[in-house]
Design an enzyme around this catalytic site. Structure first.
Site, PDB file in Angstrom:
ATOM      1  N   ARG A 129       0.826  -1.214   0.000  1.00  0.00           N
ATOM      2  CA  ARG A 129       0.000   0.000   0.000  1.00  0.00           C
ATOM      3  C   ARG A 129       0.864   1.270   0.000  1.00  0.00           C
ATOM      4  O   ARG A 129       0.530   2.270   0.634  1.00  0.00           O
ATOM      5  CB  ARG A 129      -0.938   0.037   1.218  1.00  0.00           C
ATOM      6  CG  ARG A 129      -1.793  -1.184   1.397  1.00  0.00           C
ATOM      7  CD  ARG A 129      -2.911  -1.296   0.372  1.00  0.00           C
ATOM      8  NE  ARG A 129      -3.820  -2.366   0.727  1.00  0.00           N
ATOM      9  CZ  ARG A 129      -3.734  -3.618   0.276  1.00  0.00           C
ATOM     10  NH1 ARG A 129      -2.798  -3.950  -0.588  1.00  0.00           N
ATOM     11  NH2 ARG A 129      -4.591  -4.536   0.651  1.00  0.00           N
ATOM     12  N   SER A 183     -10.552   0.182   3.983  1.00  0.00           N
ATOM     13  CA  SER A 183      -9.726  -0.024   5.179  1.00  0.00           C
ATOM     14  C   SER A 183      -9.112   1.304   5.601  1.00  0.00           C
ATOM     15  O   SER A 183      -8.428   1.946   4.795  1.00  0.00           O
ATOM     16  CB  SER A 183      -8.600  -1.008   4.891  1.00  0.00           C
ATOM     17  OG  SER A 183      -9.118  -2.189   4.347  1.00  0.00           O
ATOM     18  N   GLU A 191      -4.163   4.237   6.347  1.00  0.00           N
ATOM     19  CA  GLU A 191      -4.008   4.010   4.906  1.00  0.00           C
ATOM     20  C   GLU A 191      -4.659   5.157   4.119  1.00  0.00           C
ATOM     21  O   GLU A 191      -4.167   5.581   3.080  1.00  0.00           O
ATOM     22  CB  GLU A 191      -4.664   2.682   4.535  1.00  0.00           C
ATOM     23  CG  GLU A 191      -4.558   2.343   3.066  1.00  0.00           C
ATOM     24  CD  GLU A 191      -5.180   0.993   2.721  1.00  0.00           C
ATOM     25  OE1 GLU A 191      -4.839  -0.016   3.356  1.00  0.00           O
ATOM     26  OE2 GLU A 191      -6.018   0.970   1.805  1.00  0.00           O
TER      27      GLU A 191
HETATM   28  P1  FAD Z   1      -8.726   9.287  -4.488  1.00  0.00           P
HETATM   29  O1  FAD Z   1      -9.373   8.924  -3.208  1.00  0.00           O
HETATM   30  O2  FAD Z   1      -9.394  10.297  -5.340  1.00  0.00           O
HETATM   31  O3  FAD Z   1      -7.247   9.764  -4.184  1.00  0.00           O
HETATM   32  C1  FAD Z   1      -6.397   9.028  -3.329  1.00  0.00           C
HETATM   33  C2  FAD Z   1      -5.044   9.729  -3.245  1.00  0.00           C
HETATM   34  O4  FAD Z   1      -4.404   9.710  -4.519  1.00  0.00           O
HETATM   35  C3  FAD Z   1      -5.169  11.217  -2.881  1.00  0.00           C
HETATM   36  O5  FAD Z   1      -4.013  11.567  -2.151  1.00  0.00           O
HETATM   37  C4  FAD Z   1      -5.162  11.911  -4.240  1.00  0.00           C
HETATM   38  O6  FAD Z   1      -4.701  13.237  -4.182  1.00  0.00           O
HETATM   39  C5  FAD Z   1      -4.211  11.029  -5.024  1.00  0.00           C
HETATM   40  N1  FAD Z   1      -4.515  10.966  -6.453  1.00  0.00           N
HETATM   41  C6  FAD Z   1      -5.659  10.506  -7.035  1.00  0.00           C
HETATM   42  N2  FAD Z   1      -5.536  10.528  -8.365  1.00  0.00           N
HETATM   43  C7  FAD Z   1      -4.303  11.032  -8.643  1.00  0.00           C
HETATM   44  C8  FAD Z   1      -3.588  11.327  -9.847  1.00  0.00           C
HETATM   45  N3  FAD Z   1      -4.116  11.087 -11.047  1.00  0.00           N
HETATM   46  N4  FAD Z   1      -2.339  11.831  -9.732  1.00  0.00           N
HETATM   47  C9  FAD Z   1      -1.782  12.075  -8.528  1.00  0.00           C
HETATM   48  N5  FAD Z   1      -2.410  11.844  -7.366  1.00  0.00           N
HETATM   49  C10 FAD Z   1      -3.658  11.315  -7.425  1.00  0.00           C
HETATM   50  N6  FAD Z   1      -7.816  -0.105  -1.878  1.00  0.00           N
HETATM   51  C11 FAD Z   1      -7.048  -1.195  -2.127  1.00  0.00           C
HETATM   52  O7  FAD Z   1      -5.832  -1.069  -2.337  1.00  0.00           O
HETATM   53  N7  FAD Z   1      -7.589  -2.440  -2.148  1.00  0.00           N
HETATM   54  C12 FAD Z   1      -8.896  -2.672  -1.935  1.00  0.00           C
HETATM   55  O8  FAD Z   1      -9.343  -3.812  -1.989  1.00  0.00           O
HETATM   56  C13 FAD Z   1      -9.745  -1.536  -1.661  1.00  0.00           C
HETATM   57  N8  FAD Z   1     -11.057  -1.703  -1.386  1.00  0.00           N
HETATM   58  C14 FAD Z   1     -11.828  -0.622  -1.106  1.00  0.00           C
HETATM   59  C15 FAD Z   1     -13.186  -0.826  -0.818  1.00  0.00           C
HETATM   60  C16 FAD Z   1     -14.014   0.256  -0.530  1.00  0.00           C
HETATM   61  C17 FAD Z   1     -15.476   0.015  -0.215  1.00  0.00           C
HETATM   62  C18 FAD Z   1     -13.488   1.573  -0.557  1.00  0.00           C
HETATM   63  C19 FAD Z   1     -14.372   2.750  -0.308  1.00  0.00           C
HETATM   64  C20 FAD Z   1     -12.134   1.777  -0.825  1.00  0.00           C
HETATM   65  C21 FAD Z   1     -11.295   0.684  -1.090  1.00  0.00           C
HETATM   66  N9  FAD Z   1      -9.920   0.843  -1.368  1.00  0.00           N
HETATM   67  C22 FAD Z   1      -9.140  -0.254  -1.648  1.00  0.00           C
HETATM   68  C23 FAD Z   1      -9.313   2.183  -1.349  1.00  0.00           C
HETATM   69  C24 FAD Z   1      -9.434   2.947  -2.700  1.00  0.00           C
HETATM   70  O9  FAD Z   1     -10.518   2.468  -3.445  1.00  0.00           O
HETATM   71  C25 FAD Z   1      -8.183   2.821  -3.549  1.00  0.00           C
HETATM   72  O10 FAD Z   1      -7.062   3.269  -2.855  1.00  0.00           O
HETATM   73  C26 FAD Z   1      -8.296   3.583  -4.881  1.00  0.00           C
HETATM   74  O11 FAD Z   1      -7.176   3.336  -5.694  1.00  0.00           O
HETATM   75  C27 FAD Z   1      -8.451   5.087  -4.677  1.00  0.00           C
HETATM   76  O12 FAD Z   1      -8.745   5.644  -5.943  1.00  0.00           O
HETATM   77  P2  FAD Z   1      -9.441   7.041  -6.099  1.00  0.00           P
HETATM   78  O13 FAD Z   1      -9.435   7.384  -7.554  1.00  0.00           O
HETATM   79  O14 FAD Z   1     -10.761   7.042  -5.441  1.00  0.00           O
HETATM   80  O15 FAD Z   1      -8.413   7.959  -5.321  1.00  0.00           O
HETATM   81  P1  NAP Z   2     -10.072 -10.852   4.786  1.00  0.00           P
HETATM   82  O1  NAP Z   2     -10.075 -11.744   3.567  1.00  0.00           O
HETATM   83  O2  NAP Z   2     -11.111 -11.047   5.830  1.00  0.00           O
HETATM   84  O3  NAP Z   2      -8.643 -10.917   5.473  1.00  0.00           O
HETATM   85  C1  NAP Z   2      -8.329 -10.106   6.616  1.00  0.00           C
HETATM   86  C2  NAP Z   2      -6.906  -9.630   6.486  1.00  0.00           C
HETATM   87  O4  NAP Z   2      -6.055 -10.757   6.512  1.00  0.00           O
HETATM   88  C3  NAP Z   2      -6.719  -8.923   5.191  1.00  0.00           C
HETATM   89  O5  NAP Z   2      -6.451  -7.598   5.503  1.00  0.00           O
HETATM   90  C4  NAP Z   2      -5.586  -9.634   4.501  1.00  0.00           C
HETATM   91  O6  NAP Z   2      -4.461  -8.816   4.280  1.00  0.00           O
HETATM   92  C5  NAP Z   2      -5.148 -10.727   5.433  1.00  0.00           C
HETATM   93  N1  NAP Z   2      -5.171 -12.039   4.730  1.00  0.00           N
HETATM   94  C6  NAP Z   2      -6.252 -12.836   4.539  1.00  0.00           C
HETATM   95  N2  NAP Z   2      -5.886 -13.969   3.902  1.00  0.00           N
HETATM   96  C7  NAP Z   2      -4.551 -13.873   3.682  1.00  0.00           C
HETATM   97  C8  NAP Z   2      -3.584 -14.722   3.076  1.00  0.00           C
HETATM   98  N3  NAP Z   2      -3.909 -15.908   2.569  1.00  0.00           N
HETATM   99  N4  NAP Z   2      -2.319 -14.297   3.020  1.00  0.00           N
HETATM  100  C9  NAP Z   2      -1.966 -13.114   3.517  1.00  0.00           C
HETATM  101  N5  NAP Z   2      -2.839 -12.261   4.118  1.00  0.00           N
HETATM  102  C10 NAP Z   2      -4.102 -12.629   4.212  1.00  0.00           C
HETATM  103  O7  NAP Z   2     -10.072  -9.318   4.333  1.00  0.00           O
HETATM  104  P2  NAP Z   2     -11.222  -8.385   3.765  1.00  0.00           P
HETATM  105  O8  NAP Z   2     -11.297  -7.220   4.630  1.00  0.00           O
HETATM  106  O9  NAP Z   2     -12.448  -9.167   3.420  1.00  0.00           O
HETATM  107  O10 NAP Z   2     -10.545  -7.916   2.396  1.00  0.00           O
HETATM  108  C11 NAP Z   2     -10.292  -8.814   1.358  1.00  0.00           C
HETATM  109  C12 NAP Z   2      -9.210  -8.263   0.469  1.00  0.00           C
HETATM  110  O11 NAP Z   2      -9.623  -7.012  -0.078  1.00  0.00           O
HETATM  111  C13 NAP Z   2      -7.915  -7.992   1.192  1.00  0.00           C
HETATM  112  O12 NAP Z   2      -6.831  -8.279   0.339  1.00  0.00           O
HETATM  113  C14 NAP Z   2      -7.960  -6.530   1.511  1.00  0.00           C
HETATM  114  O13 NAP Z   2      -6.674  -5.942   1.555  1.00  0.00           O
HETATM  115  C15 NAP Z   2      -8.741  -5.983   0.339  1.00  0.00           C
HETATM  116  N6  NAP Z   2      -9.514  -4.796   0.760  1.00  0.00           N
HETATM  117  C16 NAP Z   2      -8.827  -3.632   0.907  1.00  0.00           C
HETATM  118  C17 NAP Z   2      -9.480  -2.478   1.295  1.00  0.00           C
HETATM  119  C18 NAP Z   2      -8.740  -1.174   1.373  1.00  0.00           C
HETATM  120  O14 NAP Z   2      -9.382  -0.150   1.508  1.00  0.00           O
HETATM  121  N7  NAP Z   2      -7.440  -1.182   1.289  1.00  0.00           N
HETATM  122  C19 NAP Z   2     -10.842  -2.517   1.567  1.00  0.00           C
HETATM  123  C20 NAP Z   2     -11.491  -3.716   1.455  1.00  0.00           C
HETATM  124  C21 NAP Z   2     -10.818  -4.864   1.043  1.00  0.00           C
HETATM  125  P3  NAP Z   2      -4.237  -7.838   3.019  1.00  0.00           P
HETATM  126  O15 NAP Z   2      -5.098  -6.673   3.289  1.00  0.00           O
HETATM  127  O16 NAP Z   2      -2.788  -7.533   3.109  1.00  0.00           O
HETATM  128  O17 NAP Z   2      -4.596  -8.555   1.771  1.00  0.00           O
END
Ligand code: FAD
Ligand code: NAP
Length: 347
Positions: free
Chosen positions: A167, A241, A343
């Site tokens: 991340r 998250s 994050e």
């Molecule tokens: P924004 O929220 O608009 O911006 C995020 C940051 O990036 C800000 O600092 C912004 O200034 C900057 N930014 C945006 N676009 C640009 C650009 N073109 N150039 C320079 N800077 C920029 N993330 C995960 O990694 N994995 C997941 O599974 C995941 N699941 C999610 C589930 C839900 C329900 C929600 C709400 C979020 C989740 N996220 C997850 C977080 C998020 O969706 C991601 O990080 C996504 O990439 C953010 O994209 P955005 O366009 O909305 O960014």
């Molecule tokens: P989950 O499957 O219930 O797992 C809980 C946590 O355990 C996750 O954060 C994941 O880490 C870790 N995990 C689970 N299985 C794993 C494996 N086999 N090896 C290593 N790590 C493991 O999680 P969840 O909340 O439903 O999310 C599912 C996936 O979507 C995850 O990968 C999560 O990162 C992603 N997600 C991200 C966001 C966001 O905003 N960043 C939001 C929703 C979901 P990791 O997070 O490192 O994968």
């Protein structure tokens, strides 16, 4: 293309926080971006750029933005090259991420299927090296073009230049607020390598009765799991998250495991352990006998099913959400000696 004044950002962030932008504009090309930055288009004496917006799904607005907010609307998806094994696809930063995933799936280009249904836009995907279900974009990333706000030049970044981590990327660290990502090129496989060992994917595929594994089936499994588990921002404001999963040494993990045998953790290739931050939050709380999971304080709280997700029940201020995150962070540190990191990007 014009600069608007005193615009509510509520429709532009998935937390649904009602902060305002003093100035607001949208750009669909690097030229339009440049004219905003140089002040050509502005009667407002080239206000300082404070925030680049994608889909607003990874930000928390803790105050009104007293400057310029620009939304990146650069569109377009094109195949720029192919060889025996890969296709190289360039996508505009303003393309919706999940629509890009679907575009690849319909053409049988593999590599992003595990990243289905992540909200937000292509341009933000390298910002935190988006990841889910065992895959990160670092694995399919080829290059990106970004506009340097100081030099006013377009720079190309390769995989190594981006310094992707868990991340993390160079854009959240060394080059924070210095570049606007314009487009991203992905290298996708013509013959898929499946990633199904993670979490509930295998289980879901069985439930779906899938015999012939495909990237489309994996995508559907991920979509099913995500829609059943994660709160939909259209229904309840959130940014996914809120905290990262912390990494600790084996020695620290062994001590924690002895004291808290149920702790959820995953071993990493470097010998360290990744702790599930959701578990740490669920097993601490505002008081010794309470859990944060499902905790509500006025308009903000911790989701009842996902302790990692902070929510806005309707009219929360960003500051309230931030303050709650601070209390969570401190209580987890007090109980487990582990400092969580946010994050979500705070503004
Ligand atoms: P924004 O929220 O608009 O911006 C995020 C940051 O990036 C800000 O600092 C912004 O200034 C900057 N930014 C945006 N676009 C640009 C650009 N073109 N150039 C320079 N800077 C920029 N993330 C995960 O990694 N994995 C997941 O599974 C995941 N699941 C999610 C589930 C839900 C329900 C929600 C709400 C979020 C989740 N996220 C997850 C977080 C998020 O969706 C991601 O990080 C996504 O990439 C953010 O994209 P955005 O366009 O909305 O960014
Ligand atoms: P989950 O499957 O219930 O797992 C809980 C946590 O355990 C996750 O954060 C994941 O880490 C870790 N995990 C689970 N299985 C794993 C494996 N086999 N090896 C290593 N790590 C493991 O999680 P969840 O909340 O439903 O999310 C599912 C996936 O979507 C995850 O990968 C999560 O990162 C992603 N997600 C991200 C966001 C966001 O905003 N960043 C939001 C929703 C979901 P990791 O997070 O490192 O994968």
């Amino acid at each position: 293309m014009q600069i608007l004044e005193n615009i509510s950002l509520k429709p532009f962030n998935t937390f649904g926080i009602d902060a305002t932008a003093r100035y607001f504009g949208r750009f669909a090309s690097v030229e339009e971006l440049q004219s905003f930055i140089t002040g050509e288009r502005s009667e407002a004496n080239s206000p300082t750029l404070k925030l680049i917006l994608g889909g607003g799904s990874n930000i928390l607005l803790t105050k009104n933005i007293d400057g310029l907010v620009l939304k990146n609307d650069i569109k377009g998806i094109e195949e720029i090259h192919e060889d025996n094994d890969y296709v190289y696809i360039k996508a505009g930063a303003g393309e919706n991420w999940h629509e890009f995933v679907l575009y690849c799936l319909t053409r049988n280009w593999a590599g992003v299927e595990n990243l289905s249904l992540i909200p937000g836009n292509v341009g933000a995907s390298p910002m935190q090296n988006i990841g889910a279900y065992g895959v990160e974009i670092a694995e399919v990333f080829w290059s990106l073009e970004a506009f340097h706000l100081h030099d006013k030049k377009v720079v190309t970044f390769t995989l190594n230049d981006c310094q992707f981590g868990y991340r993390e990327s160079v854009f959240k660290n060394k080059y924070k607020n210095q570049f606007v990502i314009l487009n991203v090129t992905f290298r996708l496989r013509k013959r898929p390598v499946f990633h199904t060992s993670y979490g509930a994917i295998q289980q879901e595929l069985e439930k779906m009765g899938v015999n012939d594994l495909s990237i489309q089936a994996i995508s559907q499994a991920v979509i099913n799991i995500r829609t059943s588990k994660l709160p939909d921002p259209k229904v309840i404001g959130n940014a996914g998250s809120f905290f990262k999963n912390p990494e600790v040494s084996k020695a620290q993990y062994d001590l924690l495991k002895e004291k808290f045998p149920e702790i959820v953790a995953y071993s990493l290739v470097n010998g360290n352990y990744k702790l599930a931050a959701g578990w740490l939050i669920e097993h601490s709380g505002p008081t010794a006998s309470e859990s944060w999971k499902g905790y509500r304080e006025g308009e903000t709280g911790v989701h009842p099913k996902q302790a990692l997700v902070l929510v806005n029940y309707g009219n929360a201020r960003g500051k309230n959400v931030y303050d709650l995150s601070e209390r969570i962070l401190q209580s987890v540190n007090k109980k487990f000696g582990v400092l969580l990191e946010r994050e979500v990007n705070i503004f």
